[in-house]
Design a protein around this motif. Structure first.
Motif, mmCIF file in Angstrom:
data_model
loop_
_atom_site.group_PDB
_atom_site.id
_atom_site.type_symbol
_atom_site.label_atom_id
_atom_site.label_comp_id
_atom_site.label_asym_id
_atom_site.label_seq_id
_atom_site.Cartn_x
_atom_site.Cartn_y
_atom_site.Cartn_z
ATOM 1 N N PRO A 37 56.235 5.027 -20.797
ATOM 2 C CA PRO A 37 55.471 5.942 -21.646
ATOM 3 C C PRO A 37 54.936 5.194 -22.872
ATOM 4 N N HIS A 38 53.898 5.736 -23.449
ATOM 5 C CA HIS A 38 53.237 5.060 -24.558
ATOM 6 C C HIS A 38 53.318 5.933 -25.796
ATOM 7 N N ARG A 39 53.921 5.407 -26.862
ATOM 8 C CA ARG A 39 53.956 6.172 -28.106
ATOM 9 C C ARG A 39 52.754 5.749 -28.945
ATOM 10 N N GLY A 40 52.355 6.631 -29.843
ATOM 11 C CA GLY A 40 51.210 6.310 -30.683
ATOM 12 C C GLY A 40 50.022 7.189 -30.339
ATOM 13 N N ILE A 41 48.888 6.852 -30.933
ATOM 14 C CA ILE A 41 47.701 7.701 -30.799
ATOM 15 C C ILE A 41 46.817 7.222 -29.650
#
Ligand code: KG4
Ligand code: ZN
Length: 361
Positions: free
Chosen positions: A3-7
């Motif tokens: 999964p990718h955190r951030g905007i």
């Protein structure tokens, strides 16, 4: 993929909505701009691919800027750019995918190629009421839109297997074509729903299209979980032609029965899918339909299953779901993504034959 955190900035242009959205940490929608082209296509009774592509090119700069402005972020806060790579209309996809490629390059951020059906799947997890995917397993998923009607089952967070799909028209396509026969505007799903509200006690009086045989074309899918909607509109056509002087009550009843027959076919297959799962996720443009939601809720009640629905604003095509899918670890990320071209027939299941999410006139 992790999964990718951030905007994440998402872009969606597979059919006739030009959409851009900003999503934080995969679940927090900071902006979700959808510019519909429906008015441009309506006089033609369906989507005209050339008009769609041109409108996307014209609208994209403004839609992108609006998504960033409404999110209240700076461009350099974007950590990843995600866009729909397929399936869809070639010219329409090309407009959004090229914009995403250019933007990722300009910002020096990774790009993610998202499959349209995986985006609809991800839309369910944008609903704050939906628990994280790991808590929903085993999960059955129905994606029901203008171009797709597909059932999947997931036993783990990063794997799924196809259970069934339509062998001809999609459910939304059946509603759109049915609406045309009833003299209603495009898109037909909401028009039929509106007309059907005027009728009481709808009955699924149209013959249900069944897929009985295991055939090479199904390639291992379960026939009893597959759909066939093409016979519905023929049956409707016959009823319309046999009653040229139908009054408004009879017309409303016909619309309600038609809608009920589509719902019945969907609910019946979901019932079978729930033999394998304890949660049912439903996404796609048709899943906003109130009668379908009511029937699915009753089914899940009876089966002791949990129903997971997308918020109404995330049912139809939008870019928040594209960003969410990328953040969930779906799709193809850089360094591979930037070398990819659009794929109008990109299969989600590698065995799936070409299927368009969006029909043209
Ligand atoms: O997901 P979507 O926006 O685009 C595709 O990927 O196809 O779905 C569009 C479909 C159309 O067939 C439209 O008639 C149907 O969703 N739809 C509805 C409703 N609103 C849109 N169908 C039934 N009831 C509705 N209220
Ligand atoms: Zn869609």
């Amino acid at each position: 993929m992790a999964p990718h955190r951030g905007i994440v900035l998402g872009l969606e242009t597979s059919c006739d909505e030009t959409a851009a959205a900003v999503v934080r940490d995969g679940r927090e929608v900071l902006s979700n701009v959808v510019r519909s082209q429906v008015a441009a296509h309506r006089p033609h009774g369906g989507v005209v691919p050339e008009i769609a592509a041109r409108r996307h090119v014209e609208a994209l700069p403004e839609v992108l800027a609006e998504a960033v402005r409404r999110a209240g972020i700076r461009w350099d806060e974007i950590a990843m750019v995600a866009a729909t790579r397929g399936p869809g209309l070639a010219g329409a996809l090309l407009a959004g995918w090229s914009a995403a490629k250019g933007l990722a390059l300009r910002l020096g951020r990774p790009l993610c190629a998202v499959h349209h059906l995986e985006a609809h799947f991800a839309s369910v997890f944008l609903n704050p009421a939906t628990p994280p995917l790991e808590q929903c397993l085993p999960l059955a998923t129905l994606i029901v839109s203008g171009g797709h009607t597909s059932l999947f089952v997931s036993e783990s967070a990063d794997a799924w297997r196809p259970l069934g799909r339509t062998i001809d028209d999609a459910a939304g396509e059946a509603l759109d074509k049915g609406a045309k026969l009833l003299g209603l505007a495009y898109p037909g799903g909401p028009e039929i729903e509106r007309l059907a509200r005027g009728a009481d006690s709808p009955t699924a009086s149209f013959p249900e299209g069944r897929v009985r045989e295991h055939s090479a074309a199904l390639d291992g899918l379960e026939p009893s979980c597959c759909f066939s909607f093409s016979g519905l509109k023929t049956a409707l056509q016959r009823r319309v032609l046999s009653a040229p002087d139908m009054d408004s009550t009879a017309r409303a009843k016909l619309a309600a029965d038609y809608q009920e027959s589509v719902c019945e076919a969907l609910v019946r297959r979901c019932d079978r899918a729930l033999d394998l799962a304890r949660c049912l996720a439903v996404g796609g443009g048709v899943s906003v339909n109130a009668r379908l939601r009511e029937r699915l809720a009753a089914l899940c009640d009876r089966r002791g299953a949990r129903l997971l629905l997308a918020l109404p604003e995330h049912c139809g095509d939008n870019a928040a779901m594209v960003a969410a899918a990328a953040a969930m670890g779906r799709g193809v990320r850089d360094p591979a993504a930037r070398a990819l071209d659009i794929d109008p027939n990109w299969p989600m299941d590698p065995r799936e034959p070409s299927e368009m999410p969006c029909r043209s006139t």
